[in-house]
Design a protein around this motif. Structure first.
Motif, PDB file in Angstrom:
ATOM      1  N   SER A  92       1.024  -1.103  -0.052  1.00 56.43           N
ATOM      2  CA  SER A  92       0.020   0.113   0.089  1.00 56.43           C
ATOM      3  C   SER A  92       0.823   1.358   0.046  1.00 56.43           C
ATOM      4  O   SER A  92       0.633   2.230  -0.801  1.00 56.43           O
ATOM      5  CB  SER A  92      -0.911   0.235   1.241  1.00 56.43           C
ATOM      6  OG  SER A  92      -1.745  -1.001   1.079  1.00 56.43           O
ATOM      7  N   ALA A  96       1.021   4.185  -3.026  1.00 53.06           N
ATOM      8  CA  ALA A  96       0.840   5.416  -2.867  1.00 53.06           C
ATOM      9  C   ALA A  96       1.877   6.382  -3.328  1.00 53.06           C
ATOM     10  O   ALA A  96       1.675   7.337  -3.485  1.00 53.06           O
ATOM     11  CB  ALA A  96       0.644   5.726  -1.136  1.00 53.06           C
ATOM     12  N   THR A 134      -8.475   4.733  -3.283  1.00 59.03           N
ATOM     13  CA  THR A 134      -7.534   5.314  -4.178  1.00 59.03           C
ATOM     14  C   THR A 134      -8.150   5.501  -5.518  1.00 59.03           C
ATOM     15  O   THR A 134      -8.402   4.471  -6.058  1.00 59.03           O
ATOM     16  CB  THR A 134      -6.283   4.472  -3.830  1.00 59.03           C
ATOM     17  OG1 THR A 134      -5.887   4.387  -2.604  1.00 59.03           O
ATOM     18  CG2 THR A 134      -5.125   5.174  -4.679  1.00 59.03           C
TER      19      THR A 134
END
Length: 201
Positions: A92, A96, A134
């Protein structure tokens, strides 16, 4: 014992006993385990479905193929761990970081492909759960790898309990050559996006 018998015994001993030269011969080579692609290799082709593709006959039209992406420019290929019983926090964080640098990656003309491997059952659901809220940039593709077909092709399968794939990042130029390759032997070892951007310059 006669001289004749002694000579015969000595002859048989010489035939049956290997010489020192024979003993020094190396053992026959053994097959080594295949290794992941490296810099200078041609990137193995792949064709994978996006995590959010609609099931059904139209799925084939949604397949993302490496060759098609390379027609548009270089490809940054990021292999994630999928779902080894939980959503990997290191994965993750890496995604990101890449999303945060989407503009710089776009200026370099690069597509970003993230592969989410795992068993076929529930893989798309787990990948969707991984993305969550996201919003992936247009040039980003999260693709699923059911039954580890891609992972095995790239020799990245981590064959240990509750493991999936070795985290890896490749940069593939528009000719299909790998110009950057980094494979981690740990969960947290991840390629920094700065190293990728430096390669794309």
């Amino acid at each position: 014992m006669s001289h004749h018998t002694l000579r015969l015994t000595a002859l048989l001993f010489c035939v049956a006993t290997p010489t020192s030269a024979a003993l020094a011969q190396p053992a026959a080579p053994t097959k080594t385990n295949p290794t992941p692609p490296k810099v200078g290799d041609e990137a193995p082709s792949f064709k994978l479905l996006p995590y959010n593709a609609k099931p059904g006959p139209q799925s084939d039209e949604s397949l993302v193929e490496l060759a098609g992406l390379l027609e548009q420019g270089p490809v940054v290929l990021v292999v994630l761990r999928g779902y080894p019983g939980y959503q990997c926090p290191a994965c993750s964080a890496q995604v990101a970081q890449f999303v945060a640098k989407a503009d710089a990656l776009g200026k370099a003309g690069a597509s970003v492909v993230m592969v989410y491997p795992g068993p076929k059952n529930e893989l798309a659901m787990r990948a969707s759960e991984f993305v969550g809220d996201t919003k992936l940039p247009k040039s980003f593709h999260l693709l699923i790898d059911p039954a580890y077909k891609f992972t095995n092709k790239y020799h990245l399968r981590w064959k240990a309990p509750r493991e999936t794939a070795y985290p890896a990042t490749f940069v593939i130029n528009s000719e299909g050559e790998i110009v950057f390759a980094e494979v981690s032997q740990s969960h947290g070892g991840r390629t920094n996006v700065a190293a990728v951007l430096e390669t794309l310059d």
